[in-house]
Structure formats: structure tokens, C-alpha cells
Motif scaffolding. Structure first.
Motif, short mmCIF file in Angstrom:
data_model
loop_
_atom_site.label_atom_id
_atom_site.label_comp_id
_atom_site.label_asym_id
_atom_site.label_seq_id
_atom_site.Cartn_x
_atom_site.Cartn_y
_atom_site.Cartn_z
N GLY A 117 38.18 -95.73 -20.15
CA GLY A 117 37.16 -96.18 -21.09
C GLY A 117 36.22 -95.09 -21.55
O GLY A 117 35.33 -95.33 -22.35
N PHE A 118 36.42 -93.85 -21.07
CA PHE A 118 35.54 -92.75 -21.43
C PHE A 118 36.27 -91.61 -22.14
O PHE A 118 35.67 -90.58 -22.43
N GLY A 119 37.57 -91.73 -22.36
CA GLY A 119 38.33 -90.70 -23.04
C GLY A 119 38.89 -89.62 -22.14
O GLY A 119 39.57 -88.71 -22.61
N ALA A 120 38.64 -89.70 -20.85
CA ALA A 120 39.08 -88.65 -19.93
C ALA A 120 40.57 -88.73 -19.60
O ALA A 120 41.23 -87.71 -19.44
N CYS A 121 41.12 -89.95 -19.53
CA CYS A 121 42.50 -90.10 -19.07
C CYS A 121 43.53 -89.94 -20.19
O CYS A 121 44.69 -89.71 -19.92
N HIS A 122 43.11 -90.08 -21.43
CA HIS A 122 43.98 -89.99 -22.61
C HIS A 122 45.08 -91.06 -22.60
O HIS A 122 46.12 -90.89 -23.21
N GLY A 123 44.83 -92.17 -21.94
CA GLY A 123 45.81 -93.24 -21.89
C GLY A 123 45.87 -94.07 -23.16
O GLY A 123 46.81 -94.82 -23.37
N CYS A 124 44.88 -93.95 -24.04
CA CYS A 124 44.80 -94.78 -25.25
C CYS A 124 44.92 -93.94 -26.51
O CYS A 124 44.46 -94.33 -27.57
N VAL A 125 45.59 -92.79 -26.42
CA VAL A 125 45.67 -91.85 -27.54
C VAL A 125 46.65 -92.34 -28.61
O VAL A 125 47.74 -92.83 -28.30
N VAL A 126 46.24 -92.19 -29.87
CA VAL A 126 47.10 -92.45 -31.02
C VAL A 126 46.99 -91.24 -31.96
O VAL A 126 46.00 -90.51 -31.93
N GLU A 127 48.00 -91.05 -32.79
CA GLU A 127 47.98 -89.95 -33.75
C GLU A 127 47.37 -90.41 -35.06
O GLU A 127 47.79 -91.41 -35.63
N ILE A 128 46.38 -89.67 -35.54
CA ILE A 128 45.72 -89.96 -36.80
C ILE A 128 45.61 -88.66 -37.58
O ILE A 128 44.98 -87.70 -37.10
N GLU A 129 46.25 -88.62 -38.74
CA GLU A 129 46.25 -87.42 -39.58
C GLU A 129 46.64 -86.19 -38.78
O GLU A 129 46.03 -85.12 -38.90
N GLY A 130 47.66 -86.31 -37.95
CA GLY A 130 48.16 -85.19 -37.19
C GLY A 130 47.34 -84.83 -35.97
O GLY A 130 47.67 -83.88 -35.26
N ARG A 131 46.26 -85.55 -35.73
CA ARG A 131 45.40 -85.29 -34.57
C ARG A 131 45.49 -86.46 -33.59
O ARG A 131 45.58 -87.61 -34.01
N LEU A 132 45.44 -86.14 -32.32
CA LEU A 132 45.43 -87.18 -31.31
C LEU A 132 44.00 -87.64 -31.10
O LEU A 132 43.09 -86.83 -30.92
N ARG A 133 43.80 -88.96 -31.17
CA ARG A 133 42.46 -89.53 -30.99
C ARG A 133 42.49 -90.58 -29.89
O ARG A 133 43.46 -91.32 -29.75
N ARG A 134 41.41 -90.66 -29.15
CA ARG A 134 41.28 -91.60 -28.05
C ARG A 134 40.61 -92.88 -28.58
O ARG A 134 39.49 -92.83 -29.05
N LEU A 135 41.33 -93.99 -28.48
CA LEU A 135 40.81 -95.25 -29.03
C LEU A 135 39.56 -95.73 -28.32
O LEU A 135 38.70 -96.34 -28.95
N CYS A 136 39.41 -95.43 -27.05
CA CYS A 136 38.23 -95.92 -26.33
C CYS A 136 36.96 -95.20 -26.79
O CYS A 136 35.87 -95.71 -26.60
N VAL A 137 37.10 -94.03 -27.41
CA VAL A 137 35.95 -93.26 -27.86
C VAL A 137 35.84 -93.29 -29.39
O VAL A 137 34.79 -93.55 -29.95
N GLU A 138 36.95 -93.01 -30.09
CA GLU A 138 36.93 -92.89 -31.55
C GLU A 138 37.37 -94.17 -32.26
O GLU A 138 37.18 -94.30 -33.46
N GLY A 139 37.96 -95.08 -31.59
CA GLY A 139 38.39 -96.36 -32.12
C GLY A 139 37.62 -97.44 -31.39
O GLY A 139 36.52 -97.17 -30.94
N PRO A 140 38.16 -98.61 -31.18
CA PRO A 140 39.50 -99.00 -31.58
C PRO A 140 39.65 -99.30 -33.06
O PRO A 140 40.75 -99.39 -33.58
N VAL A 141 38.51 -99.41 -33.80
CA VAL A 141 38.61 -99.69 -35.23
C VAL A 141 38.66 -98.38 -35.99
O VAL A 141 37.81 -97.51 -35.84
N LEU A 142 39.72 -98.26 -36.82
CA LEU A 142 39.93 -97.07 -37.63
C LEU A 142 40.22 -97.50 -39.06
O LEU A 142 40.79 -98.57 -39.29
N CYS A 143 39.87 -96.67 -40.01
CA CYS A 143 40.20 -96.95 -41.41
C CYS A 143 41.70 -96.79 -41.60
O CYS A 143 42.29 -95.81 -41.14
N ALA A 144 42.33 -97.71 -42.30
CA ALA A 144 43.77 -97.67 -42.50
C ALA A 144 44.20 -96.38 -43.18
O ALA A 144 45.26 -95.82 -42.86
N ALA A 145 43.42 -95.88 -44.11
CA ALA A 145 43.78 -94.67 -44.84
C ALA A 145 43.88 -93.46 -43.92
O ALA A 145 44.59 -92.51 -44.21
N GLU A 146 43.18 -93.49 -42.78
CA GLU A 146 43.21 -92.38 -41.83
C GLU A 146 44.29 -92.54 -40.78
O GLU A 146 44.59 -91.62 -40.05
#
Length: 193
Positions: A154-183
């Protein structure tokens, strides 16, 4: 995130209802963790961690689009947005009983998919399985998509919730879970949404 009695790892859950002094969650008991949460009784202690990451933003003409247990945040979100129109899809009538929690909900059951009947001209806020989100993204590139992913810390340390966005890996618990579809770069799936 909710940690059930006797379970080591918490489970990511969306807040469904928040009457004064209470929190409500919509849980489909499909594994040991969610079964343990569903079996909790009054007086059992459940650890709660949240809110995590980023949620939905207010929009002008909202349409809530959900699939399956992805409708979980919509009762709370609907109240916050003043009861907008909602389009919810389920695989069975039993699962569709959850729609009763969402005001102004229209329900479709498989083999019909929400994206087949999704009206245009709305600001779409969507939550559901990845194939549904991919289809929503194609139809409404400005949609806000709430991803469903396993989370551990839940803090982004484990990287268990990572998804690729615009070629970058992002952690959903920190940067998501809501993301703009265009990104969001959603991987194509053989499933229909």
C-alpha cells in the motif's frame, strides 16, 4: 486495504458506503483472504489502511461505468457526485444484486457488455476488469479508469501493483488506482468487455 483476522496480507478494497461511524465494502468471497473478510462477525477486528493513491475527479456530466465487483466504489462515488447515471454490467443476475447499492443504475447481463450500450456525451468514470477498461478507453479516451490490481504493502515499496503507462512502470497504490484513459496502455485481451 483490509486485513482480515488471521491473514498475513491485506486485500485492496474500494470503499462502498460510509454512513456516520461505519465503513462498508462490497466483497466477492473468491479466495481465502476475501472469504476471511466475509466471515468476519460483529466485534472482530479488521485492520484498515487508506485511503491510498488517487481517486476519481469531479466531472461535468458523469456516467459511472462498472463491471462486476468493480462497481464497489460507485455507491460512495455516486453520493459524492449527486446521483449520476450509472451503467453496470454483470455476469449473472446474482452478481447484479449489487446494483441496488447504486442510485440511477441501469444493468446489463452477459452476453451484453456495458461498452455495447454505453451512451456518448458523458464524462466516463469506469471501474472493472481490464478487458472492460480497454474497451472503455477505446470508446472514451478521456475516461477516468480505476484499475483493479493485487496490492501488498500500500506504500509503493513492494511494486506488487505496477502497471505500464506510457512506457513507464507506475505503482497503482501511489499513482493510481484511477488513471486517465489517454495515459494508460492497457494490454489487449482476447475477452470482450
Amino acid at each position: 486495504m483490509l486485513e482480515a483476522p488471521g491473514r498475513l496480507l491485506p486485500r485492496p478494497m474500494s470503499l462502498s458506503l460510509a454512513p456516520e461511524g461505519e465503513l462498508g465494502f462490497l466483497i466477492d468471497p473468491v479466495g481465502p483472504g476475501t472469504r476471511a473478510l466475509s466471515a468476519a462477525r460483529p466485534g472482530d477486528r479488521i485492520a484498515v489502511l487508506g485511503p491510498l493513491g488517487n481517486g476519481f475527479h469531479r466531472v461535468e456530466i458523469p456516467l459511472l461505468v462498472g463491471g462486476g465487483v468493480g462497481v464497489a466504489p460507485f455507491p460512495y462515488l455516486s453520493e459524492w457526485l449527486g446521483g449520476p447515471r450509472a451503467l453496470l454490467g454483470f455476469r449473472s443476475a446474482w452478481h447484479a444484486e449489487a446494483a441496488a447499492l447504486v442510485p440511477n443504475a441501469e444493468v446489463v447481463l452477459e452476453p451484453t457488455y456495458v461498452t455495447e450500450v454505453m451512451p456518448r456525451g458523458y464524462d466516463v468514470l469506469a471501474c472493472g476488469p481490464e478487458p472492460m477498461l480497454a474497451a472503455v478507453r477505446t470508446l472514451e479516451p478521456a475516461a477516468q479508469l480505476a484499475w483493479e490490481a493485487p496490492m501488498a504493502c500500500g506504500f509503493g515499496a513492494c511494486h506488487g501493483c505496477v502497471v505500464e503507462i506510457e512506457g513507464r512502470l507506475r505503482r497503482l497504490c501511489v499513482e493510481g488506482p484511477v488513471l486517465c484513459a489517454a495515459e494508460s496502455r492497457l494490454r489487449p485481451s482476447s475477452s470482450r468487455a
